[in-house]
Design a protein around this motif. Structure first.
Motif, mmCIF file in Angstrom:
data_model
loop_
_atom_site.group_PDB
_atom_site.id
_atom_site.type_symbol
_atom_site.label_atom_id
_atom_site.label_comp_id
_atom_site.label_asym_id
_atom_site.label_seq_id
_atom_site.Cartn_x
_atom_site.Cartn_y
_atom_site.Cartn_z
ATOM 1 N N ILE A 257 -2.697 -32.100 26.391
ATOM 2 C CA ILE A 257 -4.081 -32.042 26.864
ATOM 3 C C ILE A 257 -5.050 -31.602 25.768
ATOM 4 O O ILE A 257 -6.051 -32.275 25.495
ATOM 5 N N SER B 35 -14.230 -37.323 34.726
ATOM 6 C CA SER B 35 -12.998 -38.053 35.062
ATOM 7 C C SER B 35 -12.684 -39.139 34.043
ATOM 8 O O SER B 35 -11.508 -39.450 33.804
ATOM 9 N N ILE C 53 -10.743 -37.719 31.155
ATOM 10 C CA ILE C 53 -9.358 -37.431 31.542
ATOM 11 C C ILE C 53 -8.550 -38.719 31.647
ATOM 12 O O ILE C 53 -7.420 -38.803 31.142
ATOM 13 N N GLN D 172 -1.616 -34.124 34.704
ATOM 14 C CA GLN D 172 -2.640 -34.216 35.755
ATOM 15 C C GLN D 172 -2.527 -33.050 36.718
ATOM 16 O O GLN D 172 -3.538 -32.432 37.099
ATOM 17 N N CYS E 166 -10.664 -33.838 37.800
ATOM 18 C CA CYS E 166 -9.333 -34.424 37.995
ATOM 19 C C CYS E 166 -9.235 -35.166 39.321
ATOM 20 O O CYS E 166 -8.385 -36.047 39.484
ATOM 21 N N ALA F 171 -9.886 -38.722 38.385
ATOM 22 C CA ALA F 171 -9.186 -39.315 37.241
ATOM 23 C C ALA F 171 -8.072 -40.236 37.730
ATOM 24 O O ALA F 171 -7.470 -39.996 38.789
#
Length: 231
Positions: free
Chosen positions: A101, A115, A118, A148, A169, A172
């Motif tokens: 990440i 989003s 991500i 995630q 998230c 995403a």
């Protein structure tokens, strides 16, 4: 070229002026805490947009005194939660954050993370896995799902602390598994070969492997066993 001037904006929203020495517009407002804050832009509209974003977030009750990059927030989140989760879970979180990440989106400011950032990060991780394992159509998907899940939990914590107003998230996109994942089952002869190998070369691990075959317990469950659990 506009002159350097100061004007009071409407509704007490601050002071606007053009700073000739740096060729930029400046808008100053007083925050809810009574502090003076400045917003800058090469164009007046840029400074206005930054001020308006700040005021909107302040009206939502967000803590505008703290500005994090995602990497800084995740490091703080891991430090805060290390004593409230299992050690194995904590080490998995640290590995997920540091290996996947943070290298992809860690430099993005927490409040600006969305989003799309991500989703693009997950797609890039998938491409990296495909480079290493081009024949595996599902390569990297499990790792991405772990990323995630962890990031969603961490950002949920940020929402609770009023650092952001929504969890990006939630929107995403993650890749889906293609087809049925094959499960490989060992027969009795193969199990005997594995046990003999551990008994001869890695005897300290033999009870661990033997227990796995006898009970079907997962690695994390086996690793958490203590003497009080043994009959």
């Amino acid at each position: 070229m506009p002159r350097t001037k100061r004007t009071r904006t409407a509704n007490g929203e601050g002071t606007t002026y053009f700073e000739k020495s740096r060729q930029r517009w400046v808008i100053q407002v007083t925050t809810a805490r009574g502090e003076r804050k400045s917003f800058y832009g090469k164009k007046q509209g840029d400074a206005l947009e930054r001020r308006d974003n700040f005021l909107r977030n302040q009206d939502k009750g967000l803590d505008m005194s703290v500005r994090y990059k995602l990497s800084t927030f995740l490091e703080e989140y891991l430090e805060l939660t290390r004593n409230s989760i299992e050690y194995k879970t904590y080490t998995n979180y640290v590995s997920t954050a540091n290996n996947y990440i943070i290298p992809k989106i860690g430099k993005i400011e927490l409040r600006k993370l969305d989003s799309n950032h991500i989703t693009r990060a997950w797609n890039k991780i998938r491409e990296d896995f495909k480079t290493k394992n081009p024949l595996d159509i599902n390569t990297g998907i499990s790792t991405i799902k772990h990323c995630q899940a962890f990031l969603s939990t961490a950002l949920g914590h940020a929402v609770g602390r009023r650092l952001i107003d929504t969890n990006p998230c939630d929107y995403a996109l993650t890749p889906k598994f293609i087809g049925q994942r094959e499960i490989i089952v060992l027969d009795e002869n193969e199990i005997a070969l594995v046990l003999n190998h551990f008994e001869d070369t890695l005897p300290d691990f033999f009870p661990f492997v033997f227990m796995a075959f006898q009970t079907g317990m997962r690695r994390g469950e086996l690793g958490a066993l203590q003497w009080r659990d043994i009959d």
